[in-house]
Design an enzyme around this catalytic site. Structure first.
Site, short mmCIF file in Angstrom:
data_model
loop_
_atom_site.label_atom_id
_atom_site.label_comp_id
_atom_site.label_asym_id
_atom_site.label_seq_id
_atom_site.Cartn_x
_atom_site.Cartn_y
_atom_site.Cartn_z
N ASN A 276 0.84 -1.39 0.14
CA ASN A 276 0.32 -0.07 0.03
C ASN A 276 0.59 1.42 -0.10
O ASN A 276 1.18 1.76 0.93
CB ASN A 276 -0.87 -0.12 1.40
CG ASN A 276 -1.98 1.34 1.51
OD1 ASN A 276 -1.77 2.15 0.02
ND2 ASN A 276 -2.37 1.18 2.13
N HIS B 198 -9.07 1.43 5.43
CA HIS B 198 -8.11 1.58 6.09
C HIS B 198 -8.23 2.18 7.27
O HIS B 198 -8.92 3.68 7.33
CB HIS B 198 -6.82 2.06 4.96
CG HIS B 198 -5.71 2.38 5.54
ND1 HIS B 198 -4.98 2.92 6.06
CD2 HIS B 198 -4.36 0.89 5.42
CE1 HIS B 198 -3.82 2.19 6.91
NE2 HIS B 198 -3.80 1.36 5.87
N GLY C 125 3.40 1.99 10.95
CA GLY C 125 4.19 3.05 10.47
C GLY C 125 4.78 3.50 11.73
O GLY C 125 5.27 4.66 12.18
N SER D 244 4.25 -2.06 9.86
CA SER D 244 5.32 -2.31 10.43
C SER D 244 5.68 -3.67 9.51
O SER D 244 6.74 -4.48 10.17
CB SER D 244 5.68 -2.04 11.42
OG SER D 244 5.69 -0.87 11.99
P1 13P Z 1 3.62 0.55 8.04
O1 13P Z 1 3.77 -0.92 6.95
O2 13P Z 1 4.40 1.47 6.97
O3 13P Z 1 2.85 -0.05 9.47
O4 13P Z 1 1.84 0.41 7.06
C1 13P Z 1 0.77 -0.42 7.16
C2 13P Z 1 -0.21 -0.41 6.39
O5 13P Z 1 -0.85 0.84 6.64
C3 13P Z 1 -0.64 -0.63 5.46
O6 13P Z 1 -1.81 -0.67 5.15
#
Ligand code: 13P
Length: 257
Positions: free
Chosen positions: A9, A97, A175, A215
């Site tokens: 994503n 999301h 994130g 993550s």
């Molecule tokens: P991260 O892998 O950057 O934590 O993001 C996850 C996410 O929201 C995927 O949709």
């Protein structure tokens, strides 16, 4: 046997030049690879959907949208309809999301409307669910996940396991670099799979892919994929780098679940 899905994503990252460079970097190694039951998906921002499809047409990468409108068409400036996505030949779109739920006030009802619109237009939703840290700390994880599933899939018929994927994305792991442990994720994945069994059927529940997001990166994906109910990742940050994305596909290929 369920697919192992490596879905990137890209959120609101990458411009035209970055997108071209990424495609160039992955196309040649994916064109010649037998991916078996590993299914790579990439979800760029809207302006790059058609470009990605074109640039990756000789690979097995499927291109997905990050969202779609709940409306079919009309005066909705800035919105993109499911029918427009279908006209591009897309097969998948992310819906629900947590960033859209939190920043665009998307309720389970709105997510359900979007999901129905996608399904009516033959696009398979990747439905995201997940609890916040506050909800986890209050021991409400199961309650929140079930509320989201019951709300977003209320009276939604599924005829085949191909119709949908579910992504469990704990908000506190997105994130933040703080991944759920394999065990923490597995616990919720099995709640989701049980819910699918009771709501639909054992046969459907056995085949619907349930992805984990939050993550995920090359260093931790093998441990997550080793869990019985984790069928892939919905990956943000680490999917932006071509080498890391390819590495995660290779790790998935070696996963012997
Ligand atoms: P991260 O892998 O950057 O934590 O993001 C996850 C996410 O929201 C995927 O949709």
């Amino acid at each position: 046997m369920r697919k192992i899905v490596i879905a990137g994503n890209w959120k609101m990252y990458k411009d035209l030049e970055d997108v071209r460079a990424f495609c160039k970097a992955i196309a040649s190694s994916l064109e010649t690879k037998d991916l078996g039951r590993v299914l790579p998906i990439l979800a760029p921002a809207y302006p790059f959907l058609a470009l990605l499809q074109r640039e990756l047409s000789d690979t097995s990468v499927k291109v997905a949208a990050q969202d779609a409108s709940a409306h079919s068409e009309g005066a909705f400036t800035g919105e993109v309809s499911a029918a427009m996505l279908t006209s591009l030949g897309l097969e998948y779109a992310i819906v629900g999301h947590s960033e859209r739920r939190a920043m665009h006030n998307e309720s389970n009802e709105i997510v359900r409307e979007k999901l129905m619109m996608l399904m009516d237009n033959s696009i398979k939703p990747i439905l995201c669910v997940g609890e916040t840290l506050e909800q986890r700390d209050a021991d409400d994880t199961q309650k929140v996940i079930l509320e989201q599933l019951n709300g977003c899939l209320n009276n939604v018929s599924l005829y085949s396991a191909e119709d949908i994927m579910i992504a469990y994305e704990p908000v506190w792991a997105i994130g933040t670099g703080r991944t759920a442990t394999g065990e923490q994720a597995q616990e919720v994945h099995s709640i989701i799979r049980n819910w699918l069994t009771h709501t639909y059927s054992q046969a459907l529940a056995d085949e619907i892919p349930i992805l984990y997001g939050g993550s995920v990166k090359p260093d931790n994906i093998a441990g997550l994929l080793a869990m019985p109910d984790i069928d892939g990742g919905l990956i943000g940050g680490a999917s932006l780098k071509a080498d890391q994305y390819l590495e995660m596909i290779n790790i998935a290929l070696e996963s012997r679940k």
